[in-house]
Design an enzyme around this catalytic site. Structure first.
Site, PDB file in Angstrom:
ATOM      1  CD  GLU A  53      -1.933  -2.297   1.396  1.00 60.80           C
ATOM      2  OE1 GLU A  53      -0.830  -2.620   1.888  1.00 60.80           O
ATOM      3  OE2 GLU A  53      -2.835  -3.121   1.156  1.00 60.80           O
TER       4      GLU A  53
ATOM      5  CG  HIS B  93      -9.486  -6.662   8.652  1.00 63.92           C
ATOM      6  ND1 HIS B  93      -8.462  -7.156   9.412  1.00 63.92           N
ATOM      7  CD2 HIS B  93      -9.120  -6.872   7.366  1.00 63.92           C
ATOM      8  CE1 HIS B  93      -7.528  -7.662   8.620  1.00 63.92           C
ATOM      9  NE2 HIS B  93      -7.893  -7.490   7.373  1.00 63.92           N
TER      10      HIS B  93
END
Lengths: 461, 329
Positions: A195, A264
């Site tokens: 990322e 998450h």
């Protein structure tokens, strides 16, 4: 003893799916591990294996059936010597629903009580963002996002999509389905799992004259790329005295899905909304998802576009018209009311609208406002509403400290103090990392009941 | 230092050699002036001087073509001057004035020039590495044949995003030259104490990126290596790494007392390896220039630098309204 084979849940947020294909027929002998069916979720087509050995006694759901609810019996497995004739199994009606419903239907989160339903049609007094008489179609948020990207990539060759699994896999959440085939691998780019690196490459590409769309598989992973988003994308226009900036979109699901635990499940709306140089959109409906994403892609600034996994599969009216966009900085009033103003955005709108409905039973008519974008924020619509209702409750999924609600409370205090008949209450997620256990997770999330209680408090009921 | 020495120099004309001399001298005099203005309180905050490393950017700029891009860290004044940016605009940015390249809103570490294809000036160590690969990505997308020089230091070479970028640059064959300016100290930590590999460029091998070490105190070696790197990139073979072994004479920033190395070490580099002295002696021994010719250049450079300092002092501070501009396009 015959065993019922149930429709499996094949993703954290799956509530229903399509029984695409049976790979066995009645009378076949199957062993544990044999693939017996193909099941299409809203994300992918999955193979479904038998867990037990036995003989397929009866197929209860025909292949091709859509909207089969999770845990509905789909077949009966018999042991040696058993006969399906002795079985008497009906599929309860509750497990299927018609799929081609023309009625606008807003579904419930998995954690919501089954009895709390929202009426099919919600009046939208501030009007949708399209002219009267425009034909509409029912479309999921997922499809609306995909169409927005297709339309903008078609009209502007400098727009490209990059991210993990956006191409050959067709998107981890299927948002980019079909894009690789349509635009080729020059413009739909599968990245390694990196990322920080690919966000930086995309910012550099934006400096270099392209208009990247960066998909984060979830915004939780964008934390790895935070420096490039904040320090490089958001600040360069200012630091360069206006010479160069980053016209790009960072998009992906944000907030809690279901049962995926603390790392998450986080709503980053307030984090990004703090940063000058960024724009932040967080749609609730499909038409807003489409219209705002098209605006985001055309915007010459870096835009954080916060989607929601639970909303991806929800259907809403989307206008059938060319060049449909929704401007940034304009809230939408979903329900008009005079007793209290409920302000929310993203999936918080689901709880806000549910609460608005429940409150009618107590004779409280709430005005429900969807901010739609958090930078810029449409303060004027909120203030005008609060001046009318004299009370305000904010609703969001994120943590309470430094929340969007905190900020709105401050603005309301500055601009409408004399109009307030009660303190503003912020309904937020709890101040805890998201727990995994189902009951604790439910407790950690904001709920419509919490909103109802807050409204009753500010209306002194 | 395991570096490749320049072996043949037939391709460098006396005029080019003179230009290198002048460009390197310009950077040095400019930086000395900046140091002086910092001492006078006219430049604030962080100010990282490039003195000692001049041959790196001057040699690589000689290998670049019009339209090629460059991006670097916060030690960026030399890169900007070498790219042809106006010393007035650079110095005025250092003093935070409206005549600066960013209208005074960027400062020493954050300057840009779209016209000169200079993409900053980045204050976060190694952030410019993926950004530079992104510029190359855009060029490859547009198929315009341009390459991007992405500069970073030996300190930045230990950041994870460098290797994330190496992977993608190799995977997608991006036309990017990674220039590791190894001045041997990551702020106050020597390479020996911070970096597992003595030759950082060898890390590219893990990604299939070719590279080499270059003597960064010899502008001719740098130019020669730059040509190799540019040819590689421009011919579509993907990225290339140049580890240019260099040395900064001054502290990491103006506020660094540089106690982590001896005065003798610095003095030895200055006396024995100075890049400008090296070219000066080549010019004189090759009889490409006389002492008087070089004196004239010194004088010319000094005048340009003094004028930039005057400009930077006289240029007004930005209008207060500038606080609110350039946040959104």
């Amino acid at each position: 003893m015959a065993i019922q084979i149930l429709m499996p849940a094949l993703s954290p947020t799956m509530e229903e799916g399509t029984l695409a294909k049976w790979l066995v027929k009645e009378g076949d002998t199957v062993a544990s591990g044999d693939i017996i069916a193909e099941i299409e979720t809203d994300k992918a087509t999955m193979e479904f294996e038998a867990v037990d050995d036995g003989i397929i006694g009866k197929l209860l759901i025909a292949e091709g059936t859509e909207a089969v609810q999770v845990n509905a019996p789909i077949a009966v497995l018999l042991e040696e010597g058993e006969s399906s004739d002795t079985m008497d199994i009906d599929v309860p009606a509750v497990f299927t629903r018609p799929v081609s419903s023309q009625v606008s239907k807003i579904e419930l989160a998995p954690s919501a009580p089954a009895s709390a339903t929202i009426p099919a049609i919600i009046s939208v007094p501030s009007g949708p963002d399209w002219p009267d008489e425009t034909p509409v179609k029912q479309q999921s948020v997922r499809e609306a996002l995909r169409d927005a990207m297709i339309e903008e990539m078609t009209s502007d060759p400098t727009v490209y999509l990059m991210g993990e699994e956006v191409g050959e896999y067709q998107g981890a959440y299927k948002v980019s389905q079909g894009l690789l085939e349509k635009f080729g691998n020059k413009r739909v780019i599968d990245t390694p799992i990196t990322e920080h690196g690919f966000a930086g490459i995309a910012v550099g590409a934006a400096f270099g004259g392209l208009r990247p769309i960066v998909e984060f598989m979830t915004f939780n992973f964008a934390m790895q790329a935070m420096d490039q988003i904040i320090n490089s994308a958001a600040k360069t226009l200012y630091m360069s005295g206006g010479q160069m900036g980053a016209p790009m979109v960072f998009r992906g699901p944000n907030g809690a899905a279901a049962r995926v635990g603390a790392q998450h499940s986080q709503d980053f709306a307030a984090w990004f909304a703090q940063i000058p140089g960024l724009k932040v959109a967080m749609p609730y409906s499909a038409s807003d998802a489409k219209g705002l994403l098209k605006t985001a892609i055309r915007d010459p600034n870096p835009v954080i576009f916060l989607e929601n996994e639970i909303l991806y599969g929800r259907n809403f009216d989307v206008p059938i018209m060319d060049n449909f966009t929704v401007p940034f900085g304009r809230a939408r009033i979903w329900r008009e009311g005079s007793d209290v103003t409920i302000v929310s955005f993203g999936i918080g709108m689901q709880h806000a609208l549910e609460a608005g409905e429940k409150l009618l039973a107590d004779g409280i008519v709430a005005e429900v406002i969807d901010l739609r974008t958090l930078r810029p924020i449409d303060y004027d619509t909120v203030i005008a509403s609060v001046k009318k209702t004299n009370r305000c409750v904010t609703v969001e999924e994120g943590f309470p400290v430094g929340s969007i609600g905190n900020h709105l409370s401050s603005v309301i205090m500055e601009r409408a103090f004399d109009y307030l008949d009660a303190p503003v209450i912020n309904c937020t997620g709890k101040d805890v990392p998201m727990p995994y256990a189902a009951n604790l997770e439910k407790l950690a999330l904001v709920t419509s009941d919490q909103v109802v209680a807050a409204v009753k408090s500010v209306t002194y009921r | 230092m395991a570096v490749r020495k320049s072996t043949s120099k037939p391709n460098i004309s006396p005029d080019e050699l003179l230009k290198y001399y002048k460009d390197m001298l310009m950077i040095r005099r400019f930086e000395e002036k900046a140091g002086q203005l910092y001492g006078m309180g006219l430049i604030g905050g962080f100010c990282h001087l490039y003195i000692g490393q001049e041959a790196v950017v001057v040699g690589l700029e000689a290998a670049a073509e019009e339209g090629d891009k460059r991006i670097t860290s916060y030690r960026d004044h030399g890169h900007m001057l070498a790219a042809g940016m106006n010393p007035d605009g650079v110095m005025a940015e250092l003093t935070g004035r409206v005549g600066g390249y960013s209208k005074g809103k960027g400062g020493s570490m954050h300057m840009f020039s779209k016209e000169k294809h200079f993409y900053g000036g980045h204050g976060i160590v190694a952030a410019q590495v993926p950004l530079g690969a992104g510029l190359a990505f855009a060029d490859l997308y547009k198929e315009n044949g341009r390459v991007t020089f992405t500069y970073f230091g030996d300190g930045a070479a230990n950041q994870g995003q460098v290797y994330e970028t190496f992977n993608m640059a190799a995977l997608w064959e991006l036309p990017v030259i990674f220039v590791i300016e190894n001045n041997q100290y990551a702020m106050g930590t020597s390479q020996r104490r911070s970096t597992s590999s003595p030759d950082i460029y060898t890390r590219g091998a893990a990604f299939g990126i070719p590279g080499e070490a270059v003597d960064g105190m010899d502008v001719l070696s740098v130019k020669e290596a730059g040509d190799r790197a540019v040819n590689h990139c421009r011919s579509g073979k993907g990225p290339y790494i140049l580890e240019v072994k260099t040395y900064r004479y001054r502290g990491h920033s103006m506020s660094d007392p540089a106690k982590y190395r001896t005065r003798e070490e610095v003095q030895k580099m200055r006396e024995e390896r100075d890049a400008i002295e090296h070219v000066r002696s080549l010019l004189l021994t090759g009889k490409h220039a006389s002492e008087d010719d070089l004196k004239a250049i010194d004088k010319e450079v000094k005048a340009i630098v003094n004028a930039s300092a005057d400009f930077a002092k006289e240029s007004p501070e930005p209008d207060l309204d500038e606080l609110w501009t350039d946040i959104y396009a």
